[in-house]
Motif scaffolding. Structure first.
Motif, PDB file in Angstrom:
ATOM      1  N   ILE A   1       0.854  -1.193   0.000  1.00 19.67           N
ATOM      2  CA  ILE A   1       0.000   0.000   0.000  1.00 19.67           C
ATOM      3  C   ILE A   1       0.890   1.243   0.000  1.00 19.67           C
ATOM      4  CG2 ILE A   1      -1.866   1.199   1.215  1.00 19.67           C
ATOM      5  CD1 ILE A   1      -2.593  -1.550   2.434  1.00 19.67           C
TER       6      ILE A   1
ATOM      7  N   ASN B   1      18.418  -0.830   8.276  1.00 20.14           N
ATOM      8  CA  ASN B   1      17.748   0.187   9.094  1.00 20.14           C
ATOM      9  C   ASN B   1      18.672   1.370   9.325  1.00 20.14           C
ATOM     10  OD1 ASN B   1      15.728  -1.669   9.442  1.00 20.14           O
ATOM     11  ND2 ASN B   1      16.454  -2.364  11.433  1.00 20.14           N
TER      12      ASN B   1
ATOM     13  N   GLY C   1       8.687  -1.953   5.925  1.00 15.81           N
ATOM     14  CA  GLY C   1       8.278  -2.749   4.761  1.00 15.81           C
ATOM     15  C   GLY C   1       9.389  -2.991   3.745  1.00 15.81           C
ATOM     16  N   LYS C   2      10.644  -2.992   4.156  1.00 23.69           N
ATOM     17  CA  LYS C   2      11.753  -3.199   3.213  1.00 23.69           C
ATOM     18  C   LYS C   2      11.719  -4.619   2.633  1.00 23.69           C
ATOM     19  CE  LYS C   2      14.514  -1.942   6.550  1.00 23.69           C
ATOM     20  NZ  LYS C   2      13.499  -1.458   7.504  1.00 23.69           N
ATOM     21  N   THR C   3      11.591  -5.605   3.525  1.00 20.21           N
ATOM     22  CA  THR C   3      11.560  -6.993   3.061  1.00 20.21           C
ATOM     23  C   THR C   3      10.327  -7.231   2.197  1.00 20.21           C
ATOM     24  OG1 THR C   3      12.686  -7.616   5.095  1.00 20.21           O
ATOM     25  CG2 THR C   3      11.642  -9.377   3.883  1.00 20.21           C
ATOM     26  N   PHE C   4       9.226  -6.683   2.633  1.00 22.70           N
ATOM     27  CA  PHE C   4       7.950  -6.808   1.915  1.00 22.70           C
ATOM     28  C   PHE C   4       8.090  -6.225   0.499  1.00 22.70           C
ATOM     29  CE2 PHE C   4       3.249  -5.685   1.814  1.00 22.70           C
ATOM     30  CZ  PHE C   4       2.792  -6.977   1.981  1.00 22.70           C
TER      31      PHE C   4
ATOM     32  N   ARG D   1       4.640  -2.555  10.508  1.00 27.83           N
ATOM     33  CA  ARG D   1       4.592  -3.720  11.396  1.00 27.83           C
ATOM     34  C   ARG D   1       3.822  -3.392  12.674  1.00 27.83           C
ATOM     35  NH1 ARG D   1       9.892  -5.290  12.164  1.00 27.83           N
ATOM     36  NH2 ARG D   1       9.831  -6.601  10.315  1.00 27.83           N
TER      37      ARG D   1
ATOM     38  N   GLY E   1      10.484  -2.283  10.417  1.00 25.77           N
ATOM     39  CA  GLY E   1       9.067  -2.578  10.215  1.00 25.77           C
ATOM     40  C   GLY E   1       8.354  -1.708   9.207  1.00 25.77           C
TER      41      GLY E   1
END
Ligand SMILES: Nc1ncnc2c1ncn2[C@@H]1O[C@H](COP(=O)(O)OP(=O)(O)OP(=O)(O)O)[C@@H](O)[C@H]1O
Ligand SMILES: [Mg+2]
Length: 415
Positions: A147, A295, A190-193, A355, A188
């Motif tokens: 999003i 991070n 959303g980097k991995t996402f 997250r 949290g």
């Protein structure tokens, strides 16, 4: 005799030192390092018979000479000053035939062990499988699930999703394709996402089954001398088996920390040099898309940072993004009088990461579940449940991390 890898490491140290001095306009010292780098390059050229690499060495030599010329001009020196040593010309061996099948045969000195899936995980005696995250890819996550972040999605689309004609034109005008993306942002966010969605989009766009390998960099670290470097080399060698693949390195600062800052840790220098070699230097893999996430980008080594492009900030979600998530995950459960946009605004003000927002939603659902257990007529989330969950779930964002990130952005922001 000194090994080629050791020569390469020394070469990179000299070259990076020269770049560092150049950035500080210390031309005299930069020239000394350029000369030393030129000599080492000459030695590497004489020792390495791989024709592809020898072509690369020539290009690197030209870059060194350009830098050397810059120094001379800046110092107003006569053009007779000796340039960095040129590698002696030698007859070039015939080019090995390219293997187009995916996965390719393991290259180089890798002593490989054939596995059921046709992929070799034993590289140079190291089992690469131990580093790969087990849920390497969530195959269902696409950009539409991410999003917000529309500008960031457009950036990577523009850089990576190229038609054959666009690729050919890039090559014609000598514009290198980007293959090292840095994602940075608070925990949290959303980097991995985002990285997973990007790799799935790339797969869909190209119509190829592009493997995605995810590694948490702390796993590569070892206290044994040279072991971290060997793990990194094995991992990058592993990716050379594939015609195209994505390597995602999470917590990249664990191995890519600044050599200056880590002066007490001698392995930091060789680790970063190894990374530089694998990413943009001698042994780099042109078929690899490398995505690093961190991070704390402000702790990364300058030479790594300067190679990463685009550098994409994954920001704290704004009110609209948070509203989108709340709406998507709670929309059909909330009572009619609950104003989710007001909740989203509150979360934005409280600096909730994605997250944190997911944790809050889980907590709210838990409250609903408990209430429903007591009275099965209760099927909606009400304002009291949200308020109660908000007392328990707080933002995980730390003020000092946010300030450090703002300072970094002011210096390096690209998006
Ligand atoms: N843009 C987004 N839209 C919807 N959900 C998101 C978005 N970004 C993150 N999330 C949700 O937040 C969760 C946490 O994101 P993720 O693990 O990618 O964060 P991260 O930045 O990699 O964190 P860390 O720094 O701790 O590694 C994801 O599992 C996902 O459910
Ligand atoms: Mg992550």
């Amino acid at each position: 005799m000194e090994s080629i890898n050791s020569l390469k490491n020394r070469f990179l140290t000299e070259k990076n030192e020269a770049e560092y001095r150049l950035s500080g306009k210390n031309y005299e010292v930069a020239m000394k390092h350029l000369e030393a780098a030129g000599k080492l390059l000459g030695e590497i050229y004489r020792r390495d018979i791989n024709p592809q690499r020898r072509e690369e060495y020539k290009q690197i030599r030209n870059q060194l000479e350009e830098r050397f010329q810059e120094c001379k001009e800046a110092l107003g020196l006569a053009p007779s000053r000796p340039a960095p040593a040129r590698p002696a010309p030698r007859p070039v061996a015939p080019k090995p035939a390219a293997n187009a099948a995916a996965p390719k045969q393991a290259q180089g000195k890798a002593k490989a062990q054939e596995e059921d899936d046709g992929v070799n995980y034993m590289i140079n005696g190291i089992d690469v499988k131990q580093f790969l995250a087990s849920e390497s890819r969530d195959k269902n996550v696409m950009f539409e699930d991410v999003i917000g972040m529309e500008r960031e999605k457009a950036t990577v689309r523009g850089e990576l999703f190229l038609t054959e004609e666009e690729k050919a034109y890039k090559q014609e005008i000598g514009l290198k394709s980007k293959n090292f993306i840095l994602l940075y942002g608070l925990p949290g966010t959303g980097k991995t996402f985002f990285a997973m969605a990007l790799s799935n989009e790339l797969r869909q766009f190209s119509g190829e089954d592009i493997p995605f390998f995810s590694v948490v960099c702390t796993q590569l670290k070892s206290s044994h001398v040279g072991a971290t470097e060997n793990n990194i080399i094995a991992l990058f060698e592993f990716t050379k088996q594939f015609d195209r693949c994505v390597l995602f390195m999470d917590e990249f600062d664990a191995i890519g920390q600044s050599r200056q800052k880590a002066s007490g840790d001698p392995t930091a220098v060789t680790t970063v040099n190894t990374l530089l070699t694998q990413l943009g230097g001698f042994d780099s893999n042109p078929n690899l898309l490398f995505i690093a996430a961190t991070n704390c980008p402000y702790n990364l080594d300058g030479a790594l940072l300067s190679r990463a492009s685009p550098k994409i900030e994954v920001p704290l979600p704004g009110g609209e993004v948070l509203y989108g998530t709340l709406q998507r995950k709670l929309g059909n459960l909330v009572a009619p009088d609950v104003d989710l946009s007001a909740v989203a605004k509150k979360l934005e003000q409280s600096k909730f990461s994605n997250r944190d927002c997911s944790n809050l939603i889980d907590e709210i659902k838990r409250k609903l579940f408990e209430a429903h257990r007591v009275d099965d007529m209760i099927n909606n989330v009400d304002s009291a449940m949200i308020a109660s969950a908000l007392r328990e779930v707080k933002s995980s964002v730390k003020r000092d991390e946010q300030i450090a990130l703002e300072e970094f952005k002011a210096q390096f922001a690209e998006n």
